[in-house]
Design an enzyme around this catalytic site. Sequence first.
Site, PDB file in Angstrom:
ATOM      1  N   SER A 133      -4.021  -4.228 -26.883  1.00  0.00           N
ATOM      2  CA  SER A 133      -3.255  -4.771 -25.757  1.00  0.00           C
ATOM      3  C   SER A 133      -4.207  -5.266 -24.671  1.00  0.00           C
ATOM      4  CB  SER A 133      -2.269  -3.717 -25.241  1.00  0.00           C
ATOM      5  OG  SER A 133      -1.297  -4.291 -24.414  1.00  0.00           O
ATOM      6  N   HIS A 169       1.315  -8.346 -28.819  1.00  0.00           N
ATOM      7  CA  HIS A 169       2.726  -7.955 -28.987  1.00  0.00           C
ATOM      8  C   HIS A 169       3.595  -9.203 -29.187  1.00  0.00           C
ATOM      9  CE1 HIS A 169       0.896  -4.351 -27.508  1.00  0.00           C
ATOM     10  NE2 HIS A 169       0.881  -4.745 -26.255  1.00  0.00           N
TER      11      HIS A 169
END
Length: 250
Positions: A133, A169
């Site tokens: 991330s 994501h």
Amino acid sequence: MVRERQILACSGVLYPPEGFPAERVGAQIWQALRLADVQKPRVCLIATATGDSRVSIDRWYERADFFGAGEMSHLELFVRPNVADVRAHLLAQDVIFVSGGSVVNLLAVWRAHRLDAVLRDCWEAGVVLAGQSAGSLCWHLGGVTDSFGDSLDAVDNGLGFLPYSNGVHDDLGDQPRRRRFRELVGVGALPPGYATEDGVALHYVGDRLHDVLGVLPDRSAWFVEPDSVEGHRHQALPARSWLPSKTGSA
């Protein structure tokens, strides 16, 4: 022996499918350890993006130990570094793994501590740089972040070790990350780059993509670039499954 420059930029596993073994949720840590190609790699967590959350650090020690790490450590920057010589400590590692969290805060704090220059030295020395991330976005020129809110903004001041933008994501259902990343690339707010779905990692050797690795079935990375007719075009890059056994070995 001169070691290759390697980066493993991951989306993490936010939503494992039903029946997915709990011990594999952190399997991208295992992938990073394996890329180091040493029997018991020295590995350090940097959790700046979480404000050095104790929960994140404790979970790190549990997972890294399971996946076969050797000497484990972490670097705290709040309220001051927890190691006497940050540069020497990081250069002594085989793997540096960066947690998710706020990439905007991460970049600001790292630059205040001159960690951006230290991490480049580590990369040049062959330490495997990895993360999920925020810990994926940071190595690129920029990307899409929810550091300011769920509306999603471009961040364009990444470390730039890799000459691409990055979306993470990409298949997340509760935020328009997929659409937003492509919009920003299409209008030139971000350079062409790679997006990853849940459980997918980009393995770079030098500053070029070498492989796409997955820990969940049927997931992909995407190369996204501008298109004068459609605004953008994207190409799917299916991930190659690379998972540890139940014991954490290959």
